[in-house]
Design a protein around this motif. Structure first.
Motif, short mmCIF file in Angstrom:
data_model
loop_
_atom_site.label_atom_id
_atom_site.label_comp_id
_atom_site.label_asym_id
_atom_site.label_seq_id
_atom_site.Cartn_x
_atom_site.Cartn_y
_atom_site.Cartn_z
N THR A 306 94.48 -26.80 -45.00
CA THR A 306 94.66 -25.96 -43.81
C THR A 306 93.65 -26.28 -42.72
O THR A 306 93.72 -25.71 -41.63
CB THR A 306 94.54 -24.47 -44.18
OG1 THR A 306 93.27 -24.23 -44.79
CG2 THR A 306 95.64 -24.07 -45.16
N GLY A 307 92.71 -27.17 -42.99
CA GLY A 307 91.72 -27.55 -42.01
C GLY A 307 90.84 -28.66 -42.56
O GLY A 307 91.05 -29.14 -43.68
N GLY A 308 89.86 -29.08 -41.77
CA GLY A 308 88.97 -30.14 -42.21
C GLY A 308 89.57 -31.52 -42.03
O GLY A 308 90.59 -31.69 -41.34
N SER A 309 88.97 -32.51 -42.68
CA SER A 309 89.46 -33.88 -42.55
C SER A 309 89.26 -34.63 -43.86
O SER A 309 88.32 -34.39 -44.60
CB SER A 309 88.74 -34.61 -41.41
OG SER A 309 87.35 -34.73 -41.69
N ILE A 310 90.19 -35.55 -44.12
CA ILE A 310 90.11 -36.47 -45.25
C ILE A 310 90.20 -37.88 -44.70
O ILE A 310 91.13 -38.20 -43.94
CB ILE A 310 91.24 -36.23 -46.28
CG1 ILE A 310 91.13 -34.82 -46.89
CG2 ILE A 310 91.21 -37.28 -47.38
CD1 ILE A 310 92.26 -34.48 -47.85
N ILE A 311 89.26 -38.73 -45.07
CA ILE A 311 89.24 -40.12 -44.63
C ILE A 311 89.29 -41.00 -45.87
O ILE A 311 88.39 -40.93 -46.73
CB ILE A 311 87.98 -40.42 -43.81
CG1 ILE A 311 87.88 -39.48 -42.61
CG2 ILE A 311 87.97 -41.88 -43.34
CD1 ILE A 311 86.53 -39.51 -41.91
N VAL A 312 90.32 -41.82 -45.99
CA VAL A 312 90.52 -42.66 -47.17
C VAL A 312 90.41 -44.12 -46.75
O VAL A 312 91.19 -44.60 -45.91
CB VAL A 312 91.89 -42.39 -47.83
CG1 VAL A 312 92.05 -43.24 -49.09
CG2 VAL A 312 92.03 -40.91 -48.17
N GLY A 313 89.44 -44.84 -47.35
CA GLY A 313 89.23 -46.23 -46.99
C GLY A 313 90.28 -47.18 -47.54
O GLY A 313 90.40 -48.31 -47.09
#
Length: 403
Positions: A306-313
């Motif tokens: 519902t919020g925040g961020s996910i960064i996948v290399g």
């Protein structure tokens, strides 16, 4: 039992409404009991449903939101109360009537503009202590535990405080934060299993991990015991691991993240084997995955964002096997990935969130949409896809509602 407060004729006008009741006779106890003796409308209701009960300590008369400071957030809080006519706090104007009105704005504004200076207190020296003792000493000094990070140490036992900021012996304002650096013990590349031994569910508490050792960047963090509640990563947590498993060895596991950061050097997997179930609930904070992130390797998995961020290399996978049942709900926040794949066992529903894929993935994404694997607003909206338009060099996936 000592009676601390008694209330009658209190109502809640909507679901999930929060109401605050100052305790008339506060005191420190090991156990507190809330006893509800009667409900309104007994002909139609015989129970009360409470989602959450908090006990808060407020510093000073102007600290209405109990965050340890008197600032503009308290003014905003009082405005919300006043505009909605929701009498949930005591009158702070020292008048005889228990009422929230414009006079309260004047009192609070004066307090805020003057800063309501709180006295300084001495910072205890907690280096060498275990976390439980350090927390107790910090709170006894009318201070709060701030951001907690971990570091390997060949000389300090796991769970021991090896540094703090501010340093012990200095003087700071009451209610201020004290940041802690906790030893993870020697760099042995062991699994760190979640135990929740303290019962507080905080990732940053070393007592909640096997061997009283917080995971470090060389360890695999494993959450795989369905009999205990999973960890919470809050705004005061800097969580690290080499890799991370949520649901494994025939058990389910769950992780809740409300702030802070989580970094895995390699992979993060939910639902490792067919009998393992993994759940991840993200409302705020930043997740960085060095390699691939898999929501449902062989087992069922849920990612609710519902919020925040996910960064996948590397690759972001939804249901690596078509036999796994995996659900991703992107209701807010942003997921940025190097590549993206999914199978028929998975589903992705987007409302307010955004999925960003490096390069041109329009063709593959449109195939997933045609297959019904990617939807918007539970099927009532439209999935929007573009390449190199919304974001340079990236495929952008968002959603629009049907209305």
């Amino acid at each position: 039992w000592d009676t601390l407060d008694t209330r009658t004729d209190k109502t809640f006008t909507s679901r999930s409404q929060s109401r605050r009741f100052p305790i008339e006779n506060p005191g420190e106890y090991n156990i507190y009991r809330l006893e509800i003796t009667e409900v309104a409308g007994e002909d139609s209701a015989d129970a009360v449903q409470i989602a959450e009960l908090e006990f808060l300590v407020c510093l000073g008369p102007g600290d209405l939101n109990c965050d340890g400071m008197v600032n503009v957030s308290d003014l905003s809080y009082l405005a919300d109360v006043w505009l909605t006519d929701d009498i949930i706090i005591s009158d702070i104007s020292e008048s005889s009537a228990d009422i929230v009105n414009f006079l309260n704005f004047s009192v609070l504004a004066d307090s805020w503009l003057m800063g309501v200076p709180l006295p300084d207190t001495e910072v205890p020296d907690v280096i060498g202590q275990d976390q439980t003792t350090a927390h107790a000493d910090i709170e006894s000094a009318d201070l709060a535990v701030g951001v907690t990070t971990s570091q390997y140490s060949e000389t300090d036992a796991a769970g021991t405080i090896i540094d703090q900021d501010p340093e012990g012996g200095s003087f700071i304002e009451m209610g201020s934060w004290v940041d802690l650096l906790v030893s993870s013990g020697p760099a042995d590349e062991d699994d760190r299993d979640w135990t929740n031994a303290s019962g507080d569910r905080l990732w940053r508490n070393s007592a909640n991990w096997s061997n009283n050792s917080l995971p470090g960047h060389l360890d695999r963090a494993a959450i795989r015991d369905s009999s205990i509640d999973g960890p919470i990563i809050d705004s005061r947590t800097v969580a690290k691991s080499d890799s991370m498993l949520i649901g494994g060895d025939g058990n389910s596991g769950s992780l809740e993240m409300t702030g802070g950061s989580l970094t895995t050097e390699d992979w993060l997997t939910l639902g490792f084997a067919s009998s393992d179930e993994g759940s991840f609930y993200l409302s705020d904070g930043t997740v960085e995955v060095g390699s691939h992130m898999t929501v449902g390797r062989l087992g069922p998995a849920t990612l609710n964002m519902t919020g925040g961020s996910i960064i996948v290399g590397g690759t972001f996978r939804i249901s690596q096997s078509m036999n796994s049942s995996s659900v991703v709900s992107l209701d807010g926040g942003t997921v940025s990935v190097d590549s993206f794949t999914m199978t028929s066992g998975g589903s992705l529903d987007i409302t307010e969130g955004t999925l960003l894929i490096d390069g041109n993935a329009e063709s593959a994404v449109n195939d997933y949409i045609d297959n019904g694997w990617i939807t918007a607003y539970d099927g009532s909206g439209t999935v929007e896809v573009d390449y190199d338009i919304s974001n340079s060099g990236m495929t952008t996936i968002t959603a629009s509602s049907g209305s």
